[in-house]
Design a protein around this motif. Structure first.
Motif, PDB file in Angstrom:
ATOM      1  N   ASP A  47      46.089  29.954  36.987  1.00 42.58           N
ATOM      2  CA  ASP A  47      46.244  30.409  38.369  1.00 42.58           C
ATOM      3  C   ASP A  47      45.316  31.548  38.751  1.00 42.58           C
ATOM      4  O   ASP A  47      44.682  31.504  39.780  1.00 42.58           O
ATOM      5  CB  ASP A  47      47.690  30.827  38.622  1.00 42.58           C
ATOM      6  CG  ASP A  47      47.952  31.137  40.071  1.00 42.58           C
ATOM      7  OD1 ASP A  47      48.257  30.193  40.831  1.00 42.58           O
ATOM      8  OD2 ASP A  47      47.843  32.311  40.475  1.00 42.58           O
ATOM      9  N   GLY A  48      45.272  32.627  37.976  1.00 46.84           N
ATOM     10  CA  GLY A  48      44.475  33.793  38.337  1.00 46.84           C
ATOM     11  C   GLY A  48      43.337  33.995  37.360  1.00 46.84           C
ATOM     12  O   GLY A  48      43.466  33.730  36.169  1.00 46.84           O
ATOM     13  N   LYS A  96      50.432  35.232  37.959  1.00 48.87           N
ATOM     14  CA  LYS A  96      49.660  34.664  39.068  1.00 48.87           C
ATOM     15  C   LYS A  96      48.294  35.341  39.157  1.00 48.87           C
ATOM     16  O   LYS A  96      47.555  35.345  38.187  1.00 48.87           O
ATOM     17  CB  LYS A  96      50.462  34.810  40.357  1.00 48.87           C
ATOM     18  CG  LYS A  96      51.796  34.042  40.340  1.00 48.87           C
ATOM     19  CD  LYS A  96      51.588  32.549  40.455  1.00 48.87           C
ATOM     20  CE  LYS A  96      51.220  32.143  41.862  1.00 48.87           C
ATOM     21  NZ  LYS A  96      51.001  30.681  41.995  1.00 48.87           N
ATOM     22  N   GLN A  97      47.953  35.916  40.317  1.00 52.74           N
ATOM     23  CA  GLN A  97      46.621  36.496  40.464  1.00 52.74           C
ATOM     24  C   GLN A  97      46.422  37.655  39.488  1.00 52.74           C
ATOM     25  O   GLN A  97      47.349  38.408  39.178  1.00 52.74           O
ATOM     26  CB  GLN A  97      46.370  36.975  41.895  1.00 52.74           C
ATOM     27  CG  GLN A  97      44.904  37.322  42.139  1.00 52.74           C
ATOM     28  CD  GLN A  97      44.619  37.826  43.545  1.00 52.74           C
ATOM     29  OE1 GLN A  97      45.524  38.100  44.328  1.00 52.74           O
ATOM     30  NE2 GLN A  97      43.338  37.969  43.867  1.00 52.74           N
ATOM     31  N   TRP A 109      48.387  42.125  36.924  1.00 51.08           N
ATOM     32  CA  TRP A 109      48.735  40.833  37.504  1.00 51.08           C
ATOM     33  C   TRP A 109      50.126  40.877  38.126  1.00 51.08           C
ATOM     34  O   TRP A 109      50.929  41.763  37.845  1.00 51.08           O
ATOM     35  CB  TRP A 109      48.655  39.719  36.468  1.00 51.08           C
ATOM     36  CG  TRP A 109      49.671  39.764  35.362  1.00 51.08           C
ATOM     37  CD1 TRP A 109      50.874  39.123  35.295  1.00 51.08           C
ATOM     38  CD2 TRP A 109      49.560  40.512  34.131  1.00 51.08           C
ATOM     39  NE1 TRP A 109      51.519  39.404  34.126  1.00 51.08           N
ATOM     40  CE2 TRP A 109      50.734  40.250  33.383  1.00 51.08           C
ATOM     41  CE3 TRP A 109      48.595  41.367  33.596  1.00 51.08           C
ATOM     42  CZ2 TRP A 109      50.961  40.825  32.136  1.00 51.08           C
ATOM     43  CZ3 TRP A 109      48.821  41.934  32.357  1.00 51.08           C
ATOM     44  CH2 TRP A 109      49.995  41.655  31.633  1.00 51.08           C
ATOM     45  N   GLY A 149      49.988  37.819  44.743  1.00 49.29           N
ATOM     46  CA  GLY A 149      48.609  38.302  44.782  1.00 49.29           C
ATOM     47  C   GLY A 149      48.514  39.779  44.467  1.00 49.29           C
ATOM     48  O   GLY A 149      49.469  40.535  44.681  1.00 49.29           O
ATOM     49  N   ASP A 206      46.699  35.138  47.498  1.00 50.95           N
ATOM     50  CA  ASP A 206      45.758  36.012  46.798  1.00 50.95           C
ATOM     51  C   ASP A 206      45.182  37.085  47.717  1.00 50.95           C
ATOM     52  O   ASP A 206      44.993  36.860  48.923  1.00 50.95           O
ATOM     53  CB  ASP A 206      44.629  35.188  46.185  1.00 50.95           C
ATOM     54  CG  ASP A 206      45.053  34.503  44.897  1.00 50.95           C
ATOM     55  OD1 ASP A 206      46.260  34.534  44.585  1.00 50.95           O
ATOM     56  OD2 ASP A 206      44.192  33.938  44.206  1.00 50.95           O
ATOM     57  N   GLY A 257      42.821  30.680  46.076  1.00 54.67           N
ATOM     58  CA  GLY A 257      41.880  31.609  45.465  1.00 54.67           C
ATOM     59  C   GLY A 257      40.946  32.254  46.466  1.00 54.67           C
ATOM     60  O   GLY A 257      40.628  31.689  47.513  1.00 54.67           O
ATOM     61  N   THR A 297      42.997  26.735  42.097  1.00 56.71           N
ATOM     62  CA  THR A 297      43.735  27.986  42.313  1.00 56.71           C
ATOM     63  C   THR A 297      42.749  29.150  42.302  1.00 56.71           C
ATOM     64  O   THR A 297      41.962  29.314  43.220  1.00 56.71           O
ATOM     65  CB  THR A 297      44.852  28.151  41.289  1.00 56.71           C
ATOM     66  OG1 THR A 297      44.352  27.878  39.961  1.00 56.71           O
ATOM     67  CG2 THR A 297      45.997  27.181  41.582  1.00 56.71           C
ATOM     68  N   GLY A 298      42.755  29.977  41.258  1.00 54.79           N
ATOM     69  CA  GLY A 298      41.947  31.189  41.250  1.00 54.79           C
ATOM     70  C   GLY A 298      40.451  30.920  41.220  1.00 54.79           C
ATOM     71  O   GLY A 298      39.981  29.926  40.681  1.00 54.79           O
TER      72      GLY A 298
END
Length: 302
Positions: A47-48, A96-97, A109, A149, A206, A257, A297-298
């Motif tokens: 994801d991140g 996540k991010q 994060w 985010g 994000d 992202g 995603t990211g």
């Protein structure tokens, strides 16, 4: 749409991005050419993503299975070699991010189902929770507590994060707090130094903070008319309690992202529809530079 403002801006950069649907880490030139698969195993819901340019490392989060509390963070070289686990499964729920403080040697994060903002050293040590928005199954069921985010202002020692809210509920928020405040309890209800900058948002995801222009950017994957958008707020324009935000571009397929480069007047946005967009920072123009079949995603561009 007029793409003239995007010509010769950012085409020489390299994109590093995550394929959540295919569990892969990829890279490509910022014009969409020269796609490379860097990692195609070991991932579980990536994801991140961040780059440690000083050390030549790429870090990414893996959400795992949200019901299992098995999220983890990994690292590899920029060519995909030397894959290693930094934060093992079970130490963070649904990361996540991801953000990096290269000078301070920290990763930061947001942990969605864990309902917290976390950090650790680049080697995974000194794991700690900075903000906790809830505890237990009851709080976890409330998506208003989900931290997603994250962005850092290292000069002013501040941290920004989003709390997404439930689908079609317009309960998303963006918050800010001191980065290194000392608290016996990280529970947000116990802290008096957390500031809500925006609320009533569709589903903010994000974040990117451009410290050079004091501008906060974010993607929103929520419902129209304000969702599926790239947004910004000029923090230096804040002259009253409420802050102004503007939609730069809409029409994404669940925008996730974000990588912003004000020196080149460009942002890169990835979405769950499998596209990467290059967007002029005044919102006047955009182009799709890459499209694949999986969920993206990211993203980070260097």
């Amino acid at each position: 749409m007029d793409n003239s403002l995007l010509e010769n801006h950012g085409d020489n950069m390299r994109l590093y991005f995550l394929d959540n649907g295919g569990n892969r880490v990829l890279s490509a030139m910022s014009d969409g050419s020269n796609i490379k698969v860097l990692v195609d195993d070991c991932c579980s819901g990536p994801d991140g993503i961040v780059i440690d340019s000083a050390r030549g490392h790429l870090y990414w989060t893996n959400m795992g299975e949200p019901s299992r509390n098995d999220g983890f963070i990994m690292r590899c070289d920029l060519d995909g070699g030397n894959v290693t686990t930094i934060v093992p499964p079970g130490m963070t729920h649904t990361p996540k991010q991801l953000a990096i403080d290269q000078r301070g040697s920290h990763l930061y994060w947001c942990d969605r189902e864990g309902m917290r903002v976390m950090r650790c050293k680049l080697d995974g040590s000194s794991l700690e929770t900075l903000v906790q928005t809830g505890y237990g199954a009851y709080d976890q069921a409330d998506a208003r507590n989900w931290c997603v985010g994250i962005a850092l202002d290292l000069e002013r020692q501040q941290i920004y994060w989003t709390q997404k809210g439930a689908t079609k509920s317009n309960t998303g928020r963006i918050l800010r707090a001191p980065l290194n405040a000392k608290h016996n309890d990280a529970l947000s209800a116990s802290r008096d130094d957390i500031e809500t900058l925006f609320d009533g948002l569709p589903e903010p995801v994000d974040l990117e903070l451009d410290t050079a222009t004091a501008t906060l950017y974010w993607t929103d994957r929520g419902a129209l008319p304000l969702g599926n958008t790239l947004n910004r707020s000029r923090l230096q324009d804040r002259v009253k309690a409420e802050m102004h935000s503007e939609v730069l571009l809409g029409g994404f397929n669940e925008a996730i992202g974000l990588s912003v480069h004000s020196d080149q007047n460009v942002a890169y946005v990835s979405d769950l529809g499998g596209a990467i967009y290059r967007v002029a920072l005044d919102g006047s123009s955009s182009t799709v530079v890459l499209r694949i079949t999986d969920k993206l995603t990211g993203i980070v561009a260097i």
